[in-house]
Design a protein around this motif. Structure first.
Motif, mmCIF file in Angstrom:
data_model
loop_
_atom_site.group_PDB
_atom_site.id
_atom_site.type_symbol
_atom_site.label_atom_id
_atom_site.label_comp_id
_atom_site.label_asym_id
_atom_site.label_seq_id
_atom_site.Cartn_x
_atom_site.Cartn_y
_atom_site.Cartn_z
ATOM 1 N N UNK A 283 -10.177 -8.847 2.691
ATOM 2 C CA UNK A 283 -10.046 -7.425 2.430
ATOM 3 C C UNK A 283 -8.998 -7.077 1.405
ATOM 4 N N UNK A 284 -7.876 -7.768 1.440
ATOM 5 C CA UNK A 284 -6.812 -7.472 0.486
ATOM 6 C C UNK A 284 -7.229 -7.838 -0.937
ATOM 7 N N UNK A 285 -7.891 -8.961 -1.091
ATOM 8 C CA UNK A 285 -8.352 -9.360 -2.418
ATOM 9 C C UNK A 285 -9.395 -8.376 -2.949
ATOM 10 N N UNK A 286 -10.262 -7.889 -2.066
ATOM 11 C CA UNK A 286 -11.261 -6.907 -2.480
ATOM 12 C C UNK A 286 -10.597 -5.597 -2.886
ATOM 13 N N UNK A 287 -9.614 -5.165 -2.106
ATOM 14 C CA UNK A 287 -8.896 -3.939 -2.438
ATOM 15 C C UNK A 287 -8.207 -4.071 -3.797
ATOM 16 N N UNK A 288 -7.570 -5.225 -4.043
ATOM 17 C CA UNK A 288 -6.897 -5.445 -5.320
ATOM 18 C C UNK A 288 -7.902 -5.436 -6.474
ATOM 19 N N UNK A 289 -9.090 -5.986 -6.236
ATOM 20 C CA UNK A 289 -10.120 -5.984 -7.279
ATOM 21 C C UNK A 289 -10.576 -4.556 -7.578
ATOM 22 N N UNK A 290 -10.710 -3.729 -6.528
ATOM 23 C CA UNK A 290 -11.091 -2.334 -6.739
ATOM 24 C C UNK A 290 -10.021 -1.594 -7.534
ATOM 25 N N UNK A 291 -8.760 -1.878 -7.245
ATOM 26 C CA UNK A 291 -7.675 -1.254 -8.001
ATOM 27 C C UNK A 291 -7.688 -1.713 -9.455
ATOM 28 N N UNK A 292 -8.012 -2.969 -9.691
ATOM 29 C CA UNK A 292 -8.067 -3.481 -11.046
ATOM 30 C C UNK A 292 -9.189 -2.801 -11.834
ATOM 31 N N UNK A 293 -10.318 -2.505 -11.174
ATOM 32 C CA UNK A 293 -11.451 -1.861 -11.835
ATOM 33 C C UNK A 293 -11.193 -0.387 -12.122
ATOM 34 N N UNK A 294 -10.173 0.177 -11.499
ATOM 35 C CA UNK A 294 -9.906 1.617 -11.655
ATOM 36 C C UNK A 294 -8.554 1.876 -12.319
ATOM 37 N N UNK A 295 -8.077 0.953 -13.121
ATOM 38 C CA UNK A 295 -6.797 1.137 -13.821
ATOM 39 C C UNK A 295 -6.858 2.387 -14.707
ATOM 40 N N UNK A 296 -5.794 3.188 -14.651
ATOM 41 C CA UNK A 296 -5.716 4.381 -15.480
ATOM 42 C C UNK A 296 -6.388 5.596 -14.879
ATOM 43 N N UNK A 297 -7.005 5.451 -13.713
ATOM 44 C CA UNK A 297 -7.672 6.582 -13.075
ATOM 45 C C UNK A 297 -6.650 7.465 -12.361
ATOM 46 N N UNK A 298 -7.140 8.569 -11.817
ATOM 47 C CA UNK A 298 -6.300 9.501 -11.075
ATOM 48 C C UNK A 298 -5.480 8.777 -10.012
ATOM 49 N N UNK A 299 -4.174 9.092 -9.894
ATOM 50 C CA UNK A 299 -3.367 8.474 -8.837
ATOM 51 C C UNK A 299 -3.939 8.705 -7.443
ATOM 52 N N UNK A 300 -4.582 9.853 -7.225
ATOM 53 C CA UNK A 300 -5.153 10.123 -5.903
ATOM 54 C C UNK A 300 -6.304 9.161 -5.597
ATOM 55 N N UNK A 301 -7.137 8.868 -6.591
ATOM 56 C CA UNK A 301 -8.234 7.925 -6.376
ATOM 57 C C UNK A 301 -7.692 6.524 -6.106
ATOM 58 N N UNK A 302 -6.679 6.143 -6.836
ATOM 59 C CA UNK A 302 -6.115 4.808 -6.639
ATOM 60 C C UNK A 302 -5.388 4.710 -5.303
#
Length: 437
Positions: A283-302
């Motif tokens: 789960x942690x690796x998946x969460x980190x991958x999702x964060x990597x795919x959303x770099x620069x997006x709204x802080x609320x989304x991240x």
């Protein structure tokens, strides 16, 4: 003419199969049997909540007897929001409001609901308990010379019927035998998803659109998009159940309707499957991958991603049904994911299955009353291919837009939504009267 009622065997006790069973039993004159491979009902009561749109709502109204329909309405919160299309910084592009979805109707049958899976399936099971055979693993069917069909199960049991309905999900064994060329194939999309509790703490920082309805986040470029859906209403559900929902006479313990899941926001980062982590990632690796795919997006989304419980995080590889041409109808037919499985982008799967159930019930009841059986099934299958395949195409189009790496296509899509939003907000100009001489 036979000396027995029309016998219908439904393989699969999911939402579509149970809705069909409810409609046929409520109408009477049909011998309904349901075979389910799971050992008991508890095996699939829990899970993510569902968005029931007006098409699904009208189908449920058609299938459920009045007390169960009224219980469904009483226990299904109405989300205040519709679906909002936004940029990766959460600026609004266009919003389809709840009022747009229900087209101003005040009829509950035209409603849009955020539904507890536990509540819906418990209601769909009510009154069908003696018609369901659990731990019944379907293996194959045979058609006899007298025009009947017999389903054969792994434990050696066999059940004869006049109609066999494959409602056994995306990996349908009924479909595999009946339409072997109607395969499921990988889609060009997948997702990483999880849920964040929706409580006083998270409401304090979550932007309001993310707490009230569905949101599709469309960045101008990059490999990913994002879908969110808020499921509030647990307190309203609990209050409705404690007040009573008119089911005392139907042998239902109302405590079984309680949804023990807290309110939450479901999110999914949708991307080309080639950029997603391995299925074995934790789960942690998946969460980190999702964060990597959303770099620069709204802080609320991240933060929505970062604060989600890793234990609730999973990766999905989307698949879909191939859209085959019309086939020669027989006394075997299919509904729901068994014939039109689609990526979960847009929430159309369950609603399409409910539409199938209502339409098939109407045709089987016509056969009960003397209409030729196979032509009745053919009429249903033509209708089902129409909306079911349209839903598959729409879901695939949503997936392609979500994973497109073309900045031109992304920006064109966002511009079109902005135009629609601007036109909606523009005040209407009064029409000038034409003076005739």
């Amino acid at each position: 003419m036979t000396d027995h009622p029309l016998r219908v065997l439904i393989v699969g006790a999911g939402i579509g199969g149970l809705a069909l069973g409810q409609a046929l039993v409520a109408a009477g004159g049909v011998d309904v049997r349901i075979a389910e491979r799971n050992p008991d009902a508890a095996a699939w009561l829990d899970g993510y909540r569902l968005n029931i749109n007006p098409d699904g709502s009208r189908a449920l109204h058609r299938c459920l007897p009045t007390p169960l329909w009224e219980a469904f309405v009483a226990t299904s919160p109405t989300p205040p929001g519709g679906i909002s299309f936004r940029t990766e910084q959460l600026r609004e592009l266009f919003t389809v409001t709840r009022e747009d979805m229900i087209r101003g109707s005040t009829d509950p049958a035209d409603g849009q609901y955020g539904v507890s899976r536990r509540v819906l399936r418990t209601l769909l099971l009510t009154g069908l308990e003696d018609r369901i055979r659990f731990a019944a693993e379907f293996e194959r069917y045979t058609v006899a010379a007298d025009g009947t069909v017999t389903a054969h199960f792994a434990d050696g049991a066999a059940i004869a019927a006049d109609v066999l309905v494959g409602a056994d999900g995306a990996n349908s064994r009924v479909r595999r035998q009946y339409l072997p060329h109607a395969e499921r194939v990988p889609a060009d999309a997948g997702g990483i998803g999880a849920r964040l509790p929706l409580d006083d703490g998270t409401r304090a920082w979550l932007p309001r659109p993310l707490t009230e309805g569905m949101t599709l986040v469309m960045p101008p470029s990059g490999p990913a998009s994002m879908f969110t859906s808020a499921f509030p209403g647990r307190d309203a559900l609990t209050a409705a159940i404690s007040d009573g929902v008119g089911l005392d006479g139907r042998g239902l313990d109302q405590d079984t309707l309680l949804d023990h899941s807290d309110d939450y926001v479901l999110w999914s980062v949708i991307a080309d499957p080639r950029v997603l982590p391995d299925d074995a990632a934790d789960g942690r690796a998946l969460r980190d991958a999702a964060l990597d795919l959303t770099r620069g997006w709204s802080p609320a989304l991240r933060r929505l991603i970062a604060d989600s419980d890793p234990a609730s995080t999973g990766v999905m590889r989307f698949r879909h049904s191939t859209l085959v041409g019309p086939w020669t109808s027989t006394i075997v037919t299919l509904l729901g994911d068994a014939i039109h499985n689609m990526p979960p982008v847009g929430g159309l799967g369950a609603n399409s299955a409910l539409r199938d159930a209502a339409a098939l019930a109407d045709q089987l009841l016509a056969a009960r009353d003397g209409a030729p059986l196979v032509p009745a099934i053919a009429t249903y299958e033509a209708q089902m291919r129409d909306w079911g395949y349209a839903a598959v195409r729409r879901s695939l189009a949503n997936s392609r837009r979500a994973t497109s790496s073309s900045p031109v296509a992304r920006r064109a899509g966002r511009a079109a939504l902005r135009v629609r939003g601007a036109l909606r907000r523009r005040p209407r100009q009064p029409r000038h009267a034409t003076v005739r001489a």
